[in-house]
Write a protein that holds these residues in place. Sequence first.
Motif, PDB file in Angstrom:
ATOM      1  N   LEU A 155       0.398  26.290  -3.283  1.00 60.52           N
ATOM      2  CA  LEU A 155       1.544  27.477  -3.155  1.00 60.52           C
ATOM      3  C   LEU A 155       1.176  28.189  -2.095  1.00 60.52           C
ATOM      4  O   LEU A 155       0.135  29.075  -1.926  1.00 60.52           O
ATOM      5  N   TYR A 156       2.057  28.606  -1.342  1.00 61.71           N
ATOM      6  CA  TYR A 156       2.221  29.496  -0.192  1.00 61.71           C
ATOM      7  C   TYR A 156       2.895  30.757  -0.499  1.00 61.71           C
ATOM      8  O   TYR A 156       4.208  30.720  -0.714  1.00 61.71           O
ATOM      9  N   THR A 157       2.056  31.969  -0.305  1.00 59.67           N
ATOM     10  CA  THR A 157       2.678  33.291  -0.544  1.00 59.67           C
ATOM     11  C   THR A 157       2.857  33.969   0.637  1.00 59.67           C
ATOM     12  O   THR A 157       2.411  33.727   1.627  1.00 59.67           O
ATOM     13  N   THR A 158       3.799  35.009   0.516  1.00 54.65           N
ATOM     14  CA  THR A 158       4.148  35.978   1.429  1.00 54.65           C
ATOM     15  C   THR A 158       3.584  37.305   1.726  1.00 54.65           C
ATOM     16  O   THR A 158       3.638  37.956   2.747  1.00 54.65           O
ATOM     17  N   GLU A 159       2.956  37.749   0.534  1.00 58.40           N
ATOM     18  CA  GLU A 159       2.295  38.863   0.360  1.00 58.40           C
ATOM     19  C   GLU A 159       1.269  38.772  -0.454  1.00 58.40           C
ATOM     20  O   GLU A 159       1.127  37.927  -1.491  1.00 58.40           O
ATOM     21  N   ARG A 160       0.256  39.625  -0.388  1.00 58.95           N
ATOM     22  CA  ARG A 160      -1.193  39.332  -0.933  1.00 58.95           C
ATOM     23  C   ARG A 160      -1.214  39.610  -2.610  1.00 58.95           C
ATOM     24  O   ARG A 160      -1.696  39.083  -3.434  1.00 58.95           O
ATOM     25  N   SER A 161      -0.309  40.402  -2.898  1.00 60.03           N
ATOM     26  CA  SER A 161       0.056  40.645  -4.380  1.00 60.03           C
ATOM     27  C   SER A 161       0.531  39.405  -5.229  1.00 60.03           C
ATOM     28  O   SER A 161       0.029  39.553  -6.365  1.00 60.03           O
ATOM     29  N   ALA A 162       1.150  38.522  -4.461  1.00 63.45           N
ATOM     30  CA  ALA A 162       1.545  37.450  -5.059  1.00 63.45           C
ATOM     31  C   ALA A 162       0.389  36.694  -5.662  1.00 63.45           C
ATOM     32  O   ALA A 162       0.632  35.823  -6.635  1.00 63.45           O
ATOM     33  N   ALA A 163      -0.831  36.396  -4.713  1.00 61.58           N
ATOM     34  CA  ALA A 163      -1.816  35.687  -5.434  1.00 61.58           C
ATOM     35  C   ALA A 163      -2.399  36.185  -6.782  1.00 61.58           C
ATOM     36  O   ALA A 163      -2.951  35.488  -7.405  1.00 61.58           O
ATOM     37  N   ASP A 164      -2.274  37.645  -6.793  1.00 59.56           N
ATOM     38  CA  ASP A 164      -2.727  38.295  -7.846  1.00 59.56           C
ATOM     39  C   ASP A 164      -1.927  37.919  -9.081  1.00 59.56           C
ATOM     40  O   ASP A 164      -2.413  37.449 -10.272  1.00 59.56           O
ATOM     41  N   ASN A 165      -0.748  37.753  -8.906  1.00 60.46           N
ATOM     42  CA  ASN A 165       0.205  37.415 -10.132  1.00 60.46           C
ATOM     43  C   ASN A 165      -0.094  35.931 -10.432  1.00 60.46           C
ATOM     44  O   ASN A 165      -0.071  35.682 -11.599  1.00 60.46           O
ATOM     45  N   LEU A 166      -0.423  35.284  -9.477  1.00 57.16           N
ATOM     46  CA  LEU A 166      -0.640  33.809  -9.793  1.00 57.16           C
ATOM     47  C   LEU A 166      -1.952  33.652 -10.700  1.00 57.16           C
ATOM     48  O   LEU A 166      -2.097  32.842 -11.284  1.00 57.16           O
ATOM     49  N   LEU A 167      -2.849  34.433 -10.131  1.00 56.34           N
ATOM     50  CA  LEU A 167      -4.092  34.271 -11.040  1.00 56.34           C
ATOM     51  C   LEU A 167      -4.062  34.781 -12.234  1.00 56.34           C
ATOM     52  O   LEU A 167      -4.758  34.133 -13.338  1.00 56.34           O
ATOM     53  N   ARG A 168      -3.326  35.724 -12.579  1.00 52.41           N
ATOM     54  CA  ARG A 168      -3.045  36.248 -13.893  1.00 52.41           C
ATOM     55  C   ARG A 168      -2.405  35.242 -14.788  1.00 52.41           C
ATOM     56  O   ARG A 168      -2.418  35.219 -16.063  1.00 52.41           O
ATOM     57  N   GLU A 169      -1.493  34.123 -14.274  1.00 49.95           N
ATOM     58  CA  GLU A 169      -0.976  33.504 -14.920  1.00 49.95           C
ATOM     59  C   GLU A 169      -1.834  31.903 -15.072  1.00 49.95           C
ATOM     60  O   GLU A 169      -1.225  30.982 -15.570  1.00 49.95           O
ATOM     61  N   GLY A 170      -3.096  32.131 -14.558  1.00 50.95           N
ATOM     62  CA  GLY A 170      -3.977  30.797 -14.604  1.00 50.95           C
ATOM     63  C   GLY A 170      -3.849  30.050 -13.489  1.00 50.95           C
ATOM     64  O   GLY A 170      -4.440  28.758 -13.627  1.00 50.95           O
ATOM     65  N   VAL A 171      -3.074  30.303 -12.558  1.00 48.46           N
ATOM     66  CA  VAL A 171      -2.980  29.351 -11.332  1.00 48.46           C
ATOM     67  C   VAL A 171      -4.446  29.455 -10.529  1.00 48.46           C
ATOM     68  O   VAL A 171      -4.687  30.515 -10.076  1.00 48.46           O
ATOM     69  N   ALA A 172      -4.973  28.390 -10.390  1.00 46.93           N
ATOM     70  CA  ALA A 172      -6.295  28.310  -9.675  1.00 46.93           C
ATOM     71  C   ALA A 172      -6.255  28.914  -8.097  1.00 46.93           C
ATOM     72  O   ALA A 172      -5.312  28.396  -7.480  1.00 46.93           O
ATOM     73  N   ALA A 173      -7.212  29.635  -7.800  1.00 45.83           N
ATOM     74  CA  ALA A 173      -7.201  30.226  -6.486  1.00 45.83           C
ATOM     75  C   ALA A 173      -6.967  29.233  -5.310  1.00 45.83           C
ATOM     76  O   ALA A 173      -6.354  29.820  -4.180  1.00 45.83           O
ATOM     77  N   GLU A 174      -7.541  28.193  -5.478  1.00 46.83           N
ATOM     78  CA  GLU A 174      -7.795  27.076  -4.676  1.00 46.83           C
ATOM     79  C   GLU A 174      -6.297  26.442  -4.222  1.00 46.83           C
ATOM     80  O   GLU A 174      -6.237  25.771  -3.292  1.00 46.83           O
ATOM     81  N   ARG A 175      -5.491  26.707  -5.117  1.00 43.91           N
ATOM     82  CA  ARG A 175      -4.124  25.990  -4.933  1.00 43.91           C
ATOM     83  C   ARG A 175      -3.255  26.860  -4.109  1.00 43.91           C
ATOM     84  O   ARG A 175      -2.175  26.810  -3.794  1.00 43.91           O
ATOM     85  N   VAL A 176      -3.811  28.133  -3.842  1.00 45.45           N
ATOM     86  CA  VAL A 176      -2.969  29.299  -3.056  1.00 45.45           C
ATOM     87  C   VAL A 176      -3.189  29.440  -1.759  1.00 45.45           C
ATOM     88  O   VAL A 176      -4.578  29.501  -1.576  1.00 45.45           O
ATOM     89  N   CYS A 177      -2.454  29.482  -0.780  1.00 41.04           N
ATOM     90  CA  CYS A 177      -2.619  29.862   0.586  1.00 41.04           C
ATOM     91  C   CYS A 177      -1.502  31.072   1.090  1.00 41.04           C
ATOM     92  O   CYS A 177      -0.520  31.175   0.884  1.00 41.04           O
ATOM     93  N   PHE A 178      -2.091  32.204   1.664  1.00 40.32           N
ATOM     94  CA  PHE A 178      -1.421  33.138   2.200  1.00 40.32           C
ATOM     95  C   PHE A 178      -1.007  32.989   3.570  1.00 40.32           C
ATOM     96  O   PHE A 178      -1.955  32.763   4.343  1.00 40.32           O
ATOM     97  N   ALA A 179       0.294  32.425   3.543  1.00 37.88           N
ATOM     98  CA  ALA A 179       0.545  32.091   4.734  1.00 37.88           C
ATOM     99  C   ALA A 179       1.791  33.166   5.685  1.00 37.88           C
ATOM    100  O   ALA A 179       2.051  32.858   6.909  1.00 37.88           O
ATOM    101  N   GLY A 180       2.185  34.184   4.806  1.00 38.82           N
ATOM    102  CA  GLY A 180       3.279  35.038   5.672  1.00 38.82           C
ATOM    103  C   GLY A 180       4.655  34.571   5.083  1.00 38.82           C
ATOM    104  O   GLY A 180       4.817  33.827   4.415  1.00 38.82           O
ATOM    105  N   ASN A 181       5.491  35.338   5.819  1.00 41.20           N
ATOM    106  CA  ASN A 181       7.100  35.198   5.372  1.00 41.20           C
ATOM    107  C   ASN A 181       7.650  34.293   6.276  1.00 41.20           C
ATOM    108  O   ASN A 181       7.929  34.796   7.353  1.00 41.20           O
ATOM    109  N   VAL A 182       8.198  33.194   6.016  1.00 51.18           N
ATOM    110  CA  VAL A 182       9.120  32.169   6.780  1.00 51.18           C
ATOM    111  C   VAL A 182      10.502  32.764   7.014  1.00 51.18           C
ATOM    112  O   VAL A 182      11.047  32.485   8.057  1.00 51.18           O
ATOM    113  N   MET A 183      11.046  33.735   5.906  1.00 52.52           N
ATOM    114  CA  MET A 183      12.385  34.283   6.269  1.00 52.52           C
ATOM    115  C   MET A 183      12.417  35.346   7.437  1.00 52.52           C
ATOM    116  O   MET A 183      13.156  35.279   8.255  1.00 52.52           O
TER     117      MET A 183
END
Length: 385
Positions: A155-183
């Motif tokens: 899971l590639y995120t555009t902003e840091r708050s997105a990782a917090d959302n995913l963690l609250r939903e039970g998504v493991a942190a190691e599945r998440v990468c903060f990459a920035g915004n391709v748009m």
Amino acid sequence: MSQGSQTALTGPVMCIVGARPNFMKMAPILRALAAHQPPLASLLVHTGQHYDQGMSHQLFEDLGLPRPEINLEVGSGSHAVQTAEVMRRFEPALDEHKPSCVLVVGDVNSTLACTLVAVKKGVPVAHVEAGLRSWDRKMPEEINRVLTDQVADRLYTTERSAADNLLREGVAAERVCFAGNVMIDSLLANRDKARSAADTLRAHGADPALLGHPAGYAVVTMHRPSNVDDAVTLRSLLEVLREVSTRLPLVFALHPRTRSNIDRFGLGGLTDPARMVMLPPQGYLEMVGLMAGATMVLTDSGGLQEETTALGVPCLTMRENTERPITVEQGTNTMVGRDPAAILQGVTDILEGTGKRGRVPELWDGRAAERIAADLWHWLRAGAA
């Protein structure tokens, strides 16, 4: 990587686009995959979810996207019909090409449909623009976002708050990468190629002198069902936009859904051609040019909230919530909902110079796709080991 995933690096990265927002996000990713050393082979699949194939063609041209190797030609339909048809037509393509992974972007029906097919067949899925939440389950896009993130592998995120959302939903942190915004990668790559607002108006028979108003001009887009499918709501918004147009001219890029409902509800009399330029849907380079030169943008689009922040143009979002909170917290975006008083106050603030100036968020630097390609390479290699 999920249990049962196929051995990585045995096939191309299958990249999925289906509707207009996907094109801007996928173009820099495809370039980054090709430029990575070593290159990552890709295969572009267009589900055909976008109803306007002529507009799709123009967007491909504007963004320098290659023609898709596969076009599923699904077309429009209800959410259930469209999602099911994408799944039905995508499965044989997946079986034939045996990709190393499926890469999906955003939150349209094609995103979820292709994700479901892939994960059920053990093919890894990478989701770009993961973790964004409006917290409004009445939005079909929110359902697509939540479900895709639950089953995707990377899971590639555009902003840091997105990782917090995913963690609250039970998504493991190691599945998440903060990459920035391709748009924003696409925006920065194409800003110098943008078509001028004056040329865009001329092309549609409108007088570009309108753009020389002392207050400048505002760009308007509106397409969400919550804004345009109810006659009372649409009337209220058109009435307030008509009032705004007495202060500065409006350039209104009309979504077909909005135009159809204006006609269906008999609301055409609320649009003043002397102060409101009504345009058909615009190409990407036209929209960038219109936004870049605008005094402000009034919209219900998620993507335009991001693009205006990157351009430094004040944005008033006519929604009660946003899945892109960073555009409000750090950018130029102000949520005004559908309240006429709030919309008019937002316009006043901008015209009086007290509106948000904002700043460009972290990693919205034009290199997000490069970071995704580099991480994807290492992730797939680790899965193949």
